[in-house]
Write a protein that holds these residues in place. Sequence first.
Motif, PDB file in Angstrom:
ATOM      1  N   GLY A 198      28.674  42.963  41.122  1.00  0.00           N
ATOM      2  CA  GLY A 198      30.078  42.806  41.427  1.00  0.00           C
ATOM      3  C   GLY A 198      30.727  41.698  40.538  1.00  0.00           C
ATOM      4  O   GLY A 198      31.823  41.752  40.016  1.00  0.00           O
ATOM      5  N   ALA A 199      29.796  40.738  40.314  1.00  0.00           N
ATOM      6  CA  ALA A 199      30.247  39.616  39.459  1.00  0.00           C
ATOM      7  C   ALA A 199      30.668  39.975  37.947  1.00  0.00           C
ATOM      8  O   ALA A 199      31.650  39.586  37.311  1.00  0.00           O
ATOM      9  CB  ALA A 199      29.252  38.428  39.219  1.00  0.00           C
ATOM     10  N   LEU A 235      31.571  42.987  37.269  1.00  0.00           N
ATOM     11  CA  LEU A 235      32.755  43.904  37.328  1.00  0.00           C
ATOM     12  C   LEU A 235      33.990  43.089  37.472  1.00  0.00           C
ATOM     13  O   LEU A 235      34.949  43.389  36.750  1.00  0.00           O
ATOM     14  CB  LEU A 235      32.755  44.917  38.494  1.00  0.00           C
ATOM     15  N   LEU A 236      33.936  41.987  38.111  1.00  0.00           N
ATOM     16  CA  LEU A 236      35.131  41.179  38.556  1.00  0.00           C
ATOM     17  C   LEU A 236      35.542  40.558  37.111  1.00  0.00           C
ATOM     18  O   LEU A 236      36.621  40.306  36.627  1.00  0.00           O
ATOM     19  CB  LEU A 236      35.044  39.933  39.475  1.00  0.00           C
ATOM     20  N   ALA A 270      36.722  42.940  34.614  1.00  0.00           N
ATOM     21  CA  ALA A 270      37.979  43.494  34.704  1.00  0.00           C
ATOM     22  C   ALA A 270      39.237  42.610  34.003  1.00  0.00           C
ATOM     23  O   ALA A 270      40.406  43.482  33.682  1.00  0.00           O
ATOM     24  CB  ALA A 270      38.373  43.347  36.393  1.00  0.00           C
ATOM     25  N   VAL A 283      34.066  48.159  44.552  1.00  0.00           N
ATOM     26  CA  VAL A 283      34.097  46.811  44.176  1.00  0.00           C
ATOM     27  C   VAL A 283      34.723  46.847  42.627  1.00  0.00           C
ATOM     28  O   VAL A 283      35.526  45.897  42.314  1.00  0.00           O
ATOM     29  CB  VAL A 283      32.506  46.432  43.903  1.00  0.00           C
ATOM     30  N   SER A 284      34.485  47.884  41.673  1.00  0.00           N
ATOM     31  CA  SER A 284      35.279  48.135  40.330  1.00  0.00           C
ATOM     32  C   SER A 284      36.828  48.070  40.562  1.00  0.00           C
ATOM     33  O   SER A 284      37.574  47.323  40.030  1.00  0.00           O
ATOM     34  CB  SER A 284      34.633  49.174  39.849  1.00  0.00           C
ATOM     35  N   SER A 333      38.349  45.010  42.125  1.00  0.00           N
ATOM     36  CA  SER A 333      38.363  43.937  41.119  1.00  0.00           C
ATOM     37  C   SER A 333      39.472  44.120  40.242  1.00  0.00           C
ATOM     38  O   SER A 333      40.214  43.095  39.819  1.00  0.00           O
ATOM     39  CB  SER A 333      36.989  43.768  40.464  1.00  0.00           C
ATOM     40  N   ASN A 334      39.803  45.505  39.588  1.00  0.00           N
ATOM     41  CA  ASN A 334      40.699  45.725  38.717  1.00  0.00           C
ATOM     42  C   ASN A 334      42.174  45.430  39.549  1.00  0.00           C
ATOM     43  O   ASN A 334      43.042  44.831  38.746  1.00  0.00           O
ATOM     44  CB  ASN A 334      40.707  47.012  38.264  1.00  0.00           C
ATOM     45  N   ILE A 383      42.795  43.370  41.967  1.00  0.00           N
ATOM     46  CA  ILE A 383      43.311  41.976  41.932  1.00  0.00           C
ATOM     47  C   ILE A 383      43.454  41.243  40.676  1.00  0.00           C
ATOM     48  O   ILE A 383      44.460  40.470  40.507  1.00  0.00           O
ATOM     49  CB  ILE A 383      41.951  41.140  42.617  1.00  0.00           C
ATOM     50  N   VAL A 384      42.799  41.615  39.676  1.00  0.00           N
ATOM     51  CA  VAL A 384      43.031  41.188  38.264  1.00  0.00           C
ATOM     52  C   VAL A 384      44.443  41.499  37.666  1.00  0.00           C
ATOM     53  O   VAL A 384      44.839  40.792  36.929  1.00  0.00           O
ATOM     54  CB  VAL A 384      41.704  41.489  37.406  1.00  0.00           C
TER      55      VAL A 384
END
Length: 390
Positions: free
Chosen positions: A218-219, A221-222, A225, A342-343, A346-347, A349-350
């Motif tokens: 997860g970290a 991926l974030l 992203a 999660v991917s 993350s995308n 949010i980013v």
Amino acid sequence: MTADTIAEDQKFQADKVAVLSAGHSVQDTYQAFLPAMLPILIEKFSLMKTEAGLLSVFSSFPSLLQPVIGYLADNVGPRYFVILAPGVSAVMMSLLGAAPTYLIAALLLIVAGISSASIHATGPVIAGRLSAQRLGMGMSFWMMGGEIGRALGPLVIVSAVEYLKPQNTPWLAIGGVLTSVFLYFQLRNLNGRAFVHAAAPPWREALKAMRPVLLPVGAILLLRAFAFVSVTTFLPTYLTERGASLMMAGASLSVMQAAGVAGAFLGGSLSDRLGRRPVLITGMVLTAVTLFAFTSLEGWVLFPLLLALGFSLLSVTPIIMAIVQESFPESRALANGVYMAVSFISNSIVAVLIGAIGDLSSLATAYYVSAALALAVLPFILGLPRVKKA
């Protein structure tokens, strides 16, 4: 046919994996309409970049459903999730150019997002089961189809806008509907129950077991992203602000995605031979270096840098997918659904953060920040638990 007959020691079933990859390609061709359409939608609805970034959120928000879809697929089979997705996505994304309001555009993207969540949560599981010991290769095939679609999507939609005008883009949906029909006839004899693992644990127990792997994933991926969204979502906007035409900006995105096809194919395949971590680290370092150089330089050198950026950026995805699936053989669809959720989250949010940086400063600043964060993933890659391949 039972789960035991689709054992890990089967041969790589290239024909069936290729069919799945082709369906993924068509699905992502339509899903890739949004980045190239953003400059048009920004002008049509008088949007700020933050509001434009939110359109990506509407498309990705349904990814929250992917763990649920994955859990259902582990218990009832994944076949029809894959069959229906291209047709639904095609209809929704083709209507985007004719959307009369920002709200209608958002609703279309939400439905398309649900369709996308369905195929991305389940398609890699079928491909992985049919890939046997060559899981990295199977994920490369799957990702190669997606990257081909993302390379074609911008060209298809900007050409349609140029020659058909935005109000006539709904005609493009025909291709996706026909693809769903094709997938039905190709996959109808595939026993969906064969992909149901008899020993699949309850979802609470499964999620608890996934934590040591999915937290560092997860970290990764974030942080990744930032580079991924900067390029795949905002590249046409970035280039048009620097003076490029919409056609040139869309073509540049397709060039980057085309290089990503090679990266996606080689990344997973090389990781089968050289190991997941070394290839993953190399891909992220190259991403950081090429993104920084692309933002700093001008002229003809941008073309090879764009190729290198697409290759390195997309090479890491099949590797992460292989890590997730081989870590949890009894709950592959659930694990893949959590990973994909999660991917996409993350995308999403980013995308808003990149848009906000673009509003407050510039997209060039966002690109520099993204290059730095690409290097910040390295400790998390080194922290991934080692998994023995079956």
